[in-house]
Design a protein around this motif. Sequence first.
Motif, PDB file in Angstrom:
ATOM      1  N   TYR A 231      10.170  11.914  -0.543  1.00  0.00           N
ATOM      2  CA  TYR A 231      11.365  11.720  -1.377  1.00  0.00           C
ATOM      3  C   TYR A 231      12.238  12.967  -1.310  1.00  0.00           C
ATOM      4  O   TYR A 231      11.712  14.089  -1.268  1.00  0.00           O
ATOM      5  N   ASN A 232      13.524  12.765  -1.351  1.00  0.00           N
ATOM      6  CA  ASN A 232      14.491  13.880  -1.376  1.00  0.00           C
ATOM      7  C   ASN A 232      14.217  14.935  -0.298  1.00  0.00           C
ATOM      8  O   ASN A 232      14.412  16.122  -0.530  1.00  0.00           O
TER       9      ASN A 232
ATOM     10  N   VAL B  35       4.783  12.008  -0.734  1.00  0.00           N
ATOM     11  CA  VAL B  35       4.011  11.160  -1.640  1.00  0.00           C
ATOM     12  C   VAL B  35       2.935  10.366  -0.894  1.00  0.00           C
ATOM     13  O   VAL B  35       1.802  10.287  -1.352  1.00  0.00           O
TER      14      VAL B  35
ATOM     15  N   ASN C 125      -2.250   6.326 -12.034  1.00  0.00           N
ATOM     16  CA  ASN C 125      -0.826   6.640 -12.163  1.00  0.00           C
ATOM     17  C   ASN C 125      -0.444   7.686 -11.130  1.00  0.00           C
ATOM     18  O   ASN C 125      -1.138   8.687 -10.976  1.00  0.00           O
ATOM     19  N   GLY C 126       0.659   7.438 -10.453  1.00  0.00           N
ATOM     20  CA  GLY C 126       1.180   8.446  -9.531  1.00  0.00           C
ATOM     21  C   GLY C 126       0.497   8.478  -8.175  1.00  0.00           C
ATOM     22  O   GLY C 126       0.807   9.333  -7.342  1.00  0.00           O
ATOM     23  N   ALA C 127      -0.437   7.551  -7.912  1.00  0.00           N
ATOM     24  CA  ALA C 127      -1.156   7.557  -6.629  1.00  0.00           C
ATOM     25  C   ALA C 127      -0.231   7.226  -5.463  1.00  0.00           C
ATOM     26  O   ALA C 127      -0.490   7.614  -4.322  1.00  0.00           O
ATOM     27  N   GLY C 128       0.842   6.485  -5.750  1.00  0.00           N
ATOM     28  CA  GLY C 128       1.779   6.110  -4.687  1.00  0.00           C
ATOM     29  C   GLY C 128       1.816   4.612  -4.409  1.00  0.00           C
ATOM     30  O   GLY C 128       2.307   4.180  -3.364  1.00  0.00           O
ATOM     31  N   LYS C 129       1.348   3.815  -5.352  1.00  0.00           N
ATOM     32  CA  LYS C 129       1.293   2.358  -5.144  1.00  0.00           C
ATOM     33  C   LYS C 129       2.692   1.759  -5.049  1.00  0.00           C
ATOM     34  O   LYS C 129       3.009   1.013  -4.122  1.00  0.00           O
ATOM     35  N   SER C 130       3.548   2.084  -6.027  1.00  0.00           N
ATOM     36  CA  SER C 130       4.912   1.534  -5.997  1.00  0.00           C
ATOM     37  C   SER C 130       5.665   2.047  -4.776  1.00  0.00           C
ATOM     38  O   SER C 130       6.436   1.313  -4.156  1.00  0.00           O
ATOM     39  N   THR C 131       5.426   3.305  -4.429  1.00  0.00           N
ATOM     40  CA  THR C 131       6.073   3.881  -3.240  1.00  0.00           C
ATOM     41  C   THR C 131       5.678   3.088  -1.988  1.00  0.00           C
ATOM     42  O   THR C 131       6.511   2.832  -1.116  1.00  0.00           O
TER      43      THR C 131
ATOM     44  N   GLU D  61      16.201   5.269  -3.333  1.00  0.00           N
ATOM     45  CA  GLU D  61      15.722   6.387  -4.148  1.00  0.00           C
ATOM     46  C   GLU D  61      15.629   7.660  -3.326  1.00  0.00           C
ATOM     47  O   GLU D  61      14.876   8.572  -3.660  1.00  0.00           O
TER      48      GLU D  61
ATOM     49  N   GLU E 124       8.306  -3.434 -10.339  1.00  0.00           N
ATOM     50  CA  GLU E 124       7.688  -3.094 -11.615  1.00  0.00           C
ATOM     51  C   GLU E 124       8.735  -3.235 -12.727  1.00  0.00           C
ATOM     52  O   GLU E 124       9.896  -2.902 -12.535  1.00  0.00           O
TER      53      GLU E 124
ATOM     54  N   GLU F  96       2.508  -4.501 -10.463  1.00  0.00           N
ATOM     55  CA  GLU F  96       1.988  -4.529 -11.835  1.00  0.00           C
ATOM     56  C   GLU F  96       2.487  -5.689 -12.675  1.00  0.00           C
ATOM     57  O   GLU F  96       3.081  -5.477 -13.744  1.00  0.00           O
TER      58      GLU F  96
ATOM     59  N   GLN G 252      -2.809  -1.753 -12.133  1.00  0.00           N
ATOM     60  CA  GLN G 252      -3.646  -0.793 -12.854  1.00  0.00           C
ATOM     61  C   GLN G 252      -4.857  -1.544 -13.407  1.00  0.00           C
ATOM     62  O   GLN G 252      -5.921  -0.971 -13.590  1.00  0.00           O
TER      63      GLN G 252
HETATM   64  N1  ATP Z   1      12.406   8.436  -6.540  1.00  0.00           N
HETATM   65  C1  ATP Z   1      11.486   9.406  -6.547  1.00  0.00           C
HETATM   66  N2  ATP Z   1      11.831  10.689  -6.300  1.00  0.00           N
HETATM   67  C2  ATP Z   1      10.880  11.669  -6.293  1.00  0.00           C
HETATM   68  N3  ATP Z   1       9.569  11.456  -6.531  1.00  0.00           N
HETATM   69  C3  ATP Z   1       9.177  10.200  -6.801  1.00  0.00           C
HETATM   70  C4  ATP Z   1      10.104   9.113  -6.823  1.00  0.00           C
HETATM   71  N4  ATP Z   1       9.436   7.980  -7.108  1.00  0.00           N
HETATM   72  C5  ATP Z   1       8.141   8.349  -7.265  1.00  0.00           C
HETATM   73  N5  ATP Z   1       7.983   9.668  -7.072  1.00  0.00           N
HETATM   74  C6  ATP Z   1       6.713  10.423  -7.155  1.00  0.00           C
HETATM   75  O1  ATP Z   1       5.815   9.854  -6.227  1.00  0.00           O
HETATM   76  C7  ATP Z   1       4.502   9.795  -6.760  1.00  0.00           C
HETATM   77  C8  ATP Z   1       3.989   8.371  -6.655  1.00  0.00           C
HETATM   78  O2  ATP Z   1       4.796   7.521  -7.466  1.00  0.00           O
HETATM   79  P1  ATP Z   1       4.581   5.958  -7.497  1.00  0.00           P
HETATM   80  O3  ATP Z   1       5.575   5.410  -8.433  1.00  0.00           O
HETATM   81  O4  ATP Z   1       4.558   5.442  -6.103  1.00  0.00           O
HETATM   82  O5  ATP Z   1       3.101   5.868  -8.089  1.00  0.00           O
HETATM   83  P2  ATP Z   1       2.299   4.614  -8.667  1.00  0.00           P
HETATM   84  O6  ATP Z   1       0.965   4.634  -8.000  1.00  0.00           O
HETATM   85  O7  ATP Z   1       3.103   3.391  -8.544  1.00  0.00           O
HETATM   86  O8  ATP Z   1       2.107   5.036 -10.197  1.00  0.00           O
HETATM   87  P3  ATP Z   1       2.097   4.141 -11.551  1.00  0.00           P
HETATM   88  O9  ATP Z   1       0.723   3.573 -11.644  1.00  0.00           O
HETATM   89  O10 ATP Z   1       2.349   5.139 -12.635  1.00  0.00           O
HETATM   90  O11 ATP Z   1       3.169   3.101 -11.426  1.00  0.00           O
HETATM   91  C9  ATP Z   1       4.604  10.329  -8.182  1.00  0.00           C
HETATM   92  O12 ATP Z   1       4.181  11.674  -8.174  1.00  0.00           O
HETATM   93  C10 ATP Z   1       6.063  10.238  -8.513  1.00  0.00           C
HETATM   94  O13 ATP Z   1       6.434  11.255  -9.383  1.00  0.00           O
END
Ligand code: ATP
Length: 281
Positions: free
Chosen positions: A23-24, A29, A49-55, A67, A101, A183, A216
């Motif tokens: 990102y950026n 991630v 949380n934060g593992a990177g699933k949504s990414t 993003e 989500e 989710e 989750q």
């Molecule tokens: N647009 C963004 N810009 C910068 N960092 C991001 C961005 N989106 C997510 N991140 C970072 O990437 C990492 C993974 O985020 P992500 O949303 O993929 O996790 P997740 O597994 O879906 O978590 P959750 O269970 O909380 O939804 C996190 O550390 C988050 O802070």
Amino acid sequence: MTMDARTAPPDLVLEVNNIEVVYNKVVQVLRGLSLAVPRGQIVALLGSNGAGKSTTLKAVSGLLALEDGEVEAGRISFDGAPTTHLAPQQLVRHGLSHVMEGRRVFEDLTVEENLVAATYALTGRDGPAPSHKPRNFDDVYAYFPRLHERRKGLAGYLSGGEQQMLAIGRALVAQPKLMLLDEPSLGLSPKLVEDIFTIIARINAERGTSMLLVEQNASVALAIAHTGYIMESGKVVIDGSAERLAADPDVREFYLGVGGSGESRSFRELKHYKRRKRWLS
Ligand SMILES: Nc1ncnc2c1ncn2[C@@H]1O[C@H](COP(=O)(O)OP(=O)(O)OP(=O)(O)O)[C@@H](O)[C@H]1O
Ligand SMILES: [Mg+2]
């Protein structure tokens, strides 16, 4: 020559190979993430949380660009072709729908107008010509009778569960080959979670729609999934059949809320616990 099950290559609707996502331009991630969705299957993608699933889902559907995220290395193939040069709306037309989500719906439109709006994404310069025939949504309403009852009402007045149904209904309008679900259980009562997961399993069984299901709530996801992956800090740490994962002692402890002593933790406590306890720290 006939190929038996051992030599036939698996028919994968989605293949994610060793991707790195940043990102950026600076925040890395995903770190060499690979996974596959066999055609017709439900694959669960679990993790804290934060593992990177949504990414991961955004990398597949092309929404990362919104993003300022980028797939810097690795390959993603959908239905046998690389996704690299396809815009999100082209991927939708090719049969890839992403239910994001947080149940994104247009709150100021009625339920039916939300479904109509979903059809707009299916036509365009590089898609089929716009149809002048009004689309009927009987197929969507068959899965969600509640949406039919509320079809003239504003989406903003729907309950959380009904909005989640509408978000899934909007994706179904595209008659997807693969649905990415982020989710769907979030914030819903246990009864509604069960209802929605039953419908997801029916859509898979009746229409053969493949699913990549981020959750989750590992126990409900593994109950309907064929296979699953558990990710931590941007990569997969465990994968296997849903039965194997549900029986795995580590998965049971961290994701199913069953402690060493066998007692069950509430989901809220587990979520809190998971934030502190990192996988394989
Ligand atoms: N647009 C963004 N810009 C910068 N960092 C991001 C961005 N989106 C997510 N991140 C970072 O990437 C990492 C993974 O985020 P992500 O949303 O993929 O996790 P997740 O597994 O879906 O978590 P959750 O269970 O909380 O939804 C996190 O550390 C988050 O802070
Ligand atoms: Mg997420």
